[in-house]
Design a protein around this motif. Sequence first.
Motif, mmCIF file in Angstrom:
data_model
loop_
_atom_site.group_PDB
_atom_site.id
_atom_site.type_symbol
_atom_site.label_atom_id
_atom_site.label_comp_id
_atom_site.label_asym_id
_atom_site.label_seq_id
_atom_site.Cartn_x
_atom_site.Cartn_y
_atom_site.Cartn_z
ATOM 1 N N PHE A 276 8.299 -5.099 -0.034
ATOM 2 C CA PHE A 276 9.215 -6.186 -0.334
ATOM 3 C C PHE A 276 9.541 -6.295 -1.821
ATOM 4 O O PHE A 276 10.627 -6.740 -2.196
ATOM 5 N N GLU A 277 8.609 -5.907 -2.663
ATOM 6 C CA GLU A 277 8.779 -6.104 -4.105
ATOM 7 C C GLU A 277 9.601 -5.018 -4.776
ATOM 8 O O GLU A 277 9.968 -5.153 -5.934
ATOM 9 N N SER A 278 9.898 -3.926 -4.059
ATOM 10 C CA SER A 278 10.586 -2.823 -4.734
ATOM 11 C C SER A 278 11.752 -2.246 -3.940
ATOM 12 O O SER A 278 12.346 -1.254 -4.362
ATOM 13 N N MET B 106 0.834 -1.190 0.000
ATOM 14 C CA MET B 106 0.000 0.000 0.000
ATOM 15 C C MET B 106 0.872 1.245 0.000
ATOM 16 O O MET B 106 1.921 1.271 0.619
ATOM 17 N N SER B 107 0.414 2.245 -0.642
ATOM 18 C CA SER B 107 1.107 3.523 -0.605
ATOM 19 C C SER B 107 0.457 4.417 0.437
ATOM 20 O O SER B 107 -0.581 4.103 0.998
ATOM 21 N N ALA B 108 1.083 5.574 0.662
ATOM 22 C CA ALA B 108 0.554 6.491 1.665
ATOM 23 C C ALA B 108 -0.824 6.996 1.299
ATOM 24 O O ALA B 108 -1.593 7.420 2.157
ATOM 25 N N SER B 109 -1.150 6.926 0.026
ATOM 26 C CA SER B 109 -2.433 7.449 -0.428
ATOM 27 C C SER B 109 -3.565 6.436 -0.328
ATOM 28 O O SER B 109 -4.706 6.746 -0.634
ATOM 29 N N VAL B 110 -3.249 5.218 0.090
ATOM 30 C CA VAL B 110 -4.284 4.196 0.180
ATOM 31 C C VAL B 110 -5.330 4.626 1.201
ATOM 32 O O VAL B 110 -5.009 5.040 2.307
ATOM 33 N N CYS B 111 -6.587 4.520 0.837
ATOM 34 C CA CYS B 111 -7.653 4.964 1.737
ATOM 35 C C CYS B 111 -7.952 3.897 2.769
ATOM 36 O O CYS B 111 -7.608 2.733 2.616
ATOM 37 N N SER B 112 -8.625 4.302 3.845
ATOM 38 C CA SER B 112 -8.903 3.369 4.927
ATOM 39 C C SER B 112 -9.800 2.232 4.477
ATOM 40 O O SER B 112 -9.722 1.132 5.021
ATOM 41 N N LEU C 38 17.399 -4.441 4.561
ATOM 42 C CA LEU C 38 18.337 -3.855 5.513
ATOM 43 C C LEU C 38 18.552 -2.355 5.296
ATOM 44 O O LEU C 38 18.578 -1.598 6.285
ATOM 45 N N PRO C 39 18.693 -1.855 4.051
ATOM 46 C CA PRO C 39 18.786 -0.395 3.892
ATOM 47 C C PRO C 39 17.555 0.339 4.416
ATOM 48 O O PRO C 39 17.679 1.426 4.990
ATOM 49 N N ALA C 40 16.374 -0.252 4.229
ATOM 50 C CA ALA C 40 15.155 0.385 4.753
ATOM 51 C C ALA C 40 15.198 0.463 6.277
ATOM 52 O O ALA C 40 14.818 1.474 6.874
ATOM 53 N N LEU C 41 15.670 -0.588 6.928
ATOM 54 C CA LEU C 41 15.760 -0.594 8.387
ATOM 55 C C LEU C 41 16.824 0.383 8.884
ATOM 56 O O LEU C 41 16.587 1.140 9.836
#
Length: 290
Positions: free
Chosen positions: A150-152, A1-7, A156-159
């Motif tokens: 996970f797909e993009s 999901m992206s930040a724009s995904v609605c509730s 470890l860099p994200a963490l």
Amino acid sequence: MSASVCSNDILSSSAYRMAIARALHGILEEPVAFEDRFALDLLEPETRMALLHNPFPFNDPKARSMRAGVVGRTLMAESAMLHALRSNRVRQVVLLGAGLDTFSLRYSHAMPDAQFYEVDRAGMLAFKAEKAARTAEPVAANVHCVDFDFESALLLPALTSQGFDVTQAATFSWLGVTPYLDEETVWQSLEDIASLPEGTSVTFDYRVYAELLDPIEQMISRFTAKLFADMGEPWISAFEPSALLARLHCMGFRELDHLGYADLNERYFPRRKDGFQIAGGGFNYVTATK
């Protein structure tokens, strides 16, 4: 999901359904195997009131078996994380695909010297943060949100972008995620975890190849797979257990606690009179420790 995904997208997701299952366990089962004082708080008010008013439509045998699977795997993961933390060798906790899991809410205040990393897509993280802010206990400063797909991206860099220390051991919970990833992505993530220092552990669940299941489990697996596919979240990967364990061992995981559904029932739900058991469905569960 992206930040724009609605509730609305989150409310129809498997993560939200798993949160409902954890909340229902505290309402329907007696005795309760897994205490979670925040389970209801992270749900929408309408959902919460509906469950409290009439939880029984969610208590048919299929729903009860799925709920037992959610509770059992959570107990296994939390047992491993708490064991790691109480050993005083591990001070980093990572919840991969954190969804509406409440482990950080329940333990971060009591363990201020540990760092908790909740890894998920931005939309889910924002939804959870909004709900958590309304609980009686505010989110602790040692809880870090990590926007990750996970797909993009690489794990470890994200963490490390949020302060994670790759020179120190960590304990990971990775529940309800691997079926939605291809095998290569699963292995890459496990390799990343295996590259961390001795004492690192990961608990995860995975699908077993359908041809290795008995006919009843195959039927349950087909039913559940269709349920999630109809929600727009199709299952992708599956594994052969002995090959998976051998590869984990080659990665450097020296201790492997590997359970099937019957083992999970025996460990967490023995001698229950209420029928709270996992009926099958083709999932196995692993805690791998370096």
